[in-house]
Scaffold this motif. Structure first.
Motif: not given
Length: 267
Positions: A231-257
């Motif tokens: 949970e702490r890693l996720i919170e730290a990652a959310k503060k970085k620029p571009g997090y939302e775009e990367k999270a959306a891309w990973r979600k799409q890749k998981r769905k495709e897989t």
């Protein structure tokens, strides 16, 4: 890790969170007799007779380890504890980054565990409940102090983030002294420490509660630094620029897989 624990030919090595047995395999390669426990019976049995802990040892021509399904939080109820037994305890405890630790007990609020009929016991998977990281470490050090021979070593891995202070936040035990701490950075915020401790004092069973209470120098504050790391890693990652775009891309890749796997099953 087995080198830090001074595992050698003739040593009796123990892993209380054995998992797939990789640490014990290394100990066996050094000539040790090996013993492992885990709370998950399915892990101990493996996928099938050709894919399990014993088959891993057979690939290297090594004697198989002794394996027992048990709960490290109640070690004293599984095994005799009046005499030291192990030359080395080497383990990588579960901290909840991928899967949280578990211990025996019911998840129901009343804690009641229903009896299992005799005909179902062979394949029965016992109920478990969450096992707090603070208790995982307190029990591990206490079991080590209780079961290691004098001069025997405990070597374990503990994950930590940047706010971790080795002098104040490492778990302690009155019967064990810290020999070494090796730090390995894994990413910007996260790393892990391989800690080696040596038994220097005989265990007094009358002080068990005192030992457990003194594990964390700063109490819950220190324990929390190795808990909820995911949970702490996720919170730290959310503060970085571009997090939302990367999270959306990973979600799409998981769905495709997932969809690709479904199609493969139908073909």
């Amino acid at each position: 890790m087995t080198n830090l624990a001074k595992v050698q030919k003739g040593s009796f090595a123990f892993d209380p969170f054995v998992g797939t047995g990789s640490i014990l395999l290394t100990a066996a390669l050094r000539g040790a007799q090996t013993f492992g426990t885990d709370i998950d019976l399915r892990v101990l049995r493996g996928r099938n007779p050709n894919e399990n802990i014993v088959s891993n040892f057979q690939q290297y021509g090594l004697p198989p380890p002794e394996l027992v399904r048990s709960d490290n939080s109640i070690y004293h109820r599984h095994f005799r504890k009046h005499l030291p037994l192990f030359d080395a305890i080497v383990t990588d405890p579960p901290y909840g980054i991928r899967a949280g630790a578990r211990k025996s007990g019911s998840r129901r609020g009343d804690g009641e565990v229903r009896p299992v009929l005799e005909e179902y016991r062979y394949d029965h998977v016992a109920q478990t409940r969450p096992y707090a990281v603070s208790d995982v470490m307190a029990d591990l050090l206490n079991v080590a102090a209780m079961t290691l021979v004098m001069g025997g070593r405990l070597t374990y891995v503990i994950p930590s983030m940047l706010d971790f202070n080795e002098e104040e936040d490492l778990p302690r035990h009155d019967c064990l002294k810290v020999v070494s701490v090796c730090y390995q950075p894994l990413q910007t915020e996260l790393g892990r420490r391989t800690v080696t401790m040596e038994k220097v004092k005989e265990y007094d069973d009358r002080k068990r509660d005192e030992y457990l209470e003194g594990t964390w120098v700063n109490g819950p504050q220190s324990a929390e630094k190795v808990a909820n790391i995911r949970e702490r890693l996720i919170e730290a990652a959310k503060k970085k620029p571009g997090y939302e775009e990367k999270a959306a891309w990973r979600k799409q890749k998981r769905k495709e897989t997932k969809e690709a796997k479904k199609r493969a099953k139908l073909e």
